[in-house]
Design a protein around this motif. Structure first.
Motif, PDB file in Angstrom:
ATOM      1  N   TYR A  41      47.581  44.264  48.000  1.00 11.64           N
ATOM      2  CA  TYR A  41      47.505  42.825  48.257  1.00 11.64           C
ATOM      3  C   TYR A  41      46.063  42.332  48.194  1.00 11.64           C
ATOM      4  CZ  TYR A  41      47.562  38.348  50.561  1.00 11.64           C
ATOM      5  OH  TYR A  41      47.378  37.032  50.844  1.00 11.64           O
ATOM      6  N   ALA A  42      45.145  43.113  48.747  1.00 14.70           N
ATOM      7  CA  ALA A  42      43.737  42.702  48.726  1.00 14.70           C
ATOM      8  C   ALA A  42      43.206  42.613  47.297  1.00 14.70           C
ATOM      9  CB  ALA A  42      42.901  43.679  49.546  1.00 14.70           C
ATOM     10  N   ILE A  43      43.692  43.473  46.421  1.00 13.57           N
ATOM     11  CA  ILE A  43      43.220  43.480  45.036  1.00 13.57           C
ATOM     12  C   ILE A  43      43.729  42.252  44.283  1.00 13.57           C
ATOM     13  CG2 ILE A  43      43.447  44.693  42.822  1.00 13.57           C
ATOM     14  CD1 ILE A  43      43.365  47.311  44.463  1.00 13.57           C
ATOM     15  N   VAL A  44      44.997  41.906  44.459  1.00 16.98           N
ATOM     16  CA  VAL A  44      45.577  40.804  43.688  1.00 16.98           C
ATOM     17  C   VAL A  44      45.500  39.461  44.411  1.00 16.98           C
ATOM     18  CG1 VAL A  44      47.173  42.330  42.478  1.00 16.98           C
ATOM     19  CG2 VAL A  44      47.913  41.195  44.553  1.00 16.98           C
ATOM     20  N   ASN A  45      44.951  39.431  45.604  1.00 15.72           N
ATOM     21  CA  ASN A  45      44.902  38.212  46.400  1.00 15.72           C
ATOM     22  C   ASN A  45      44.229  37.055  45.661  1.00 15.72           C
ATOM     23  OD1 ASN A  45      44.916  36.377  48.472  1.00 15.72           O
ATOM     24  ND2 ASN A  45      43.313  37.372  49.648  1.00 15.72           N
ATOM     25  N   GLY A  46      43.076  37.293  45.101  1.00 21.13           N
ATOM     26  CA  GLY A  46      42.348  36.226  44.417  1.00 21.13           C
ATOM     27  C   GLY A  46      43.082  35.680  43.208  1.00 21.13           C
ATOM     28  N   SER A  47      43.639  36.555  42.405  1.00 23.74           N
ATOM     29  CA  SER A  47      44.340  36.084  41.205  1.00 23.74           C
ATOM     30  C   SER A  47      45.640  35.370  41.553  1.00 23.74           C
ATOM     31  CB  SER A  47      44.607  37.248  40.253  1.00 23.74           C
ATOM     32  OG  SER A  47      45.447  38.207  40.863  1.00 23.74           O
TER      33      SER A  47
END
Length: 65
Positions: A41-47
């Motif tokens: 979740y932290a990895i894809v949060n911004g996108s």
């Protein structure tokens, strides 16, 4: 004449065994799964925020859930 009384037998718990391994395996599996969910979740949060045009409040609600 003296009588000696024997103390009541204390239950002995066996250490280790199959049950301990099962509990340990379930706990470790849960920790690894939770780490993967949070990291993913932290990895894809911004996108996700950019592509769905979400506010910071909405992203916080998703993270809390």
């Amino acid at each position: 004449m003296s009588t000696t009384t024997m103390p009541a037998a204390q239950p002995q718990f066996a250490l280790g065994g199959a049950r301990a391994w099962i509990v340990w395996t379930i706990a470790v599996t849960f920790v690894v799964w939770l780490f993967n969910v949070q990291t993913g979740y932290a990895i894809v949060n911004g996108s996700v925020q950019k592509s769905l045009n979400l506010s910071i409040d909405q992203i916080g609600l998703i993270a809390a859930t």
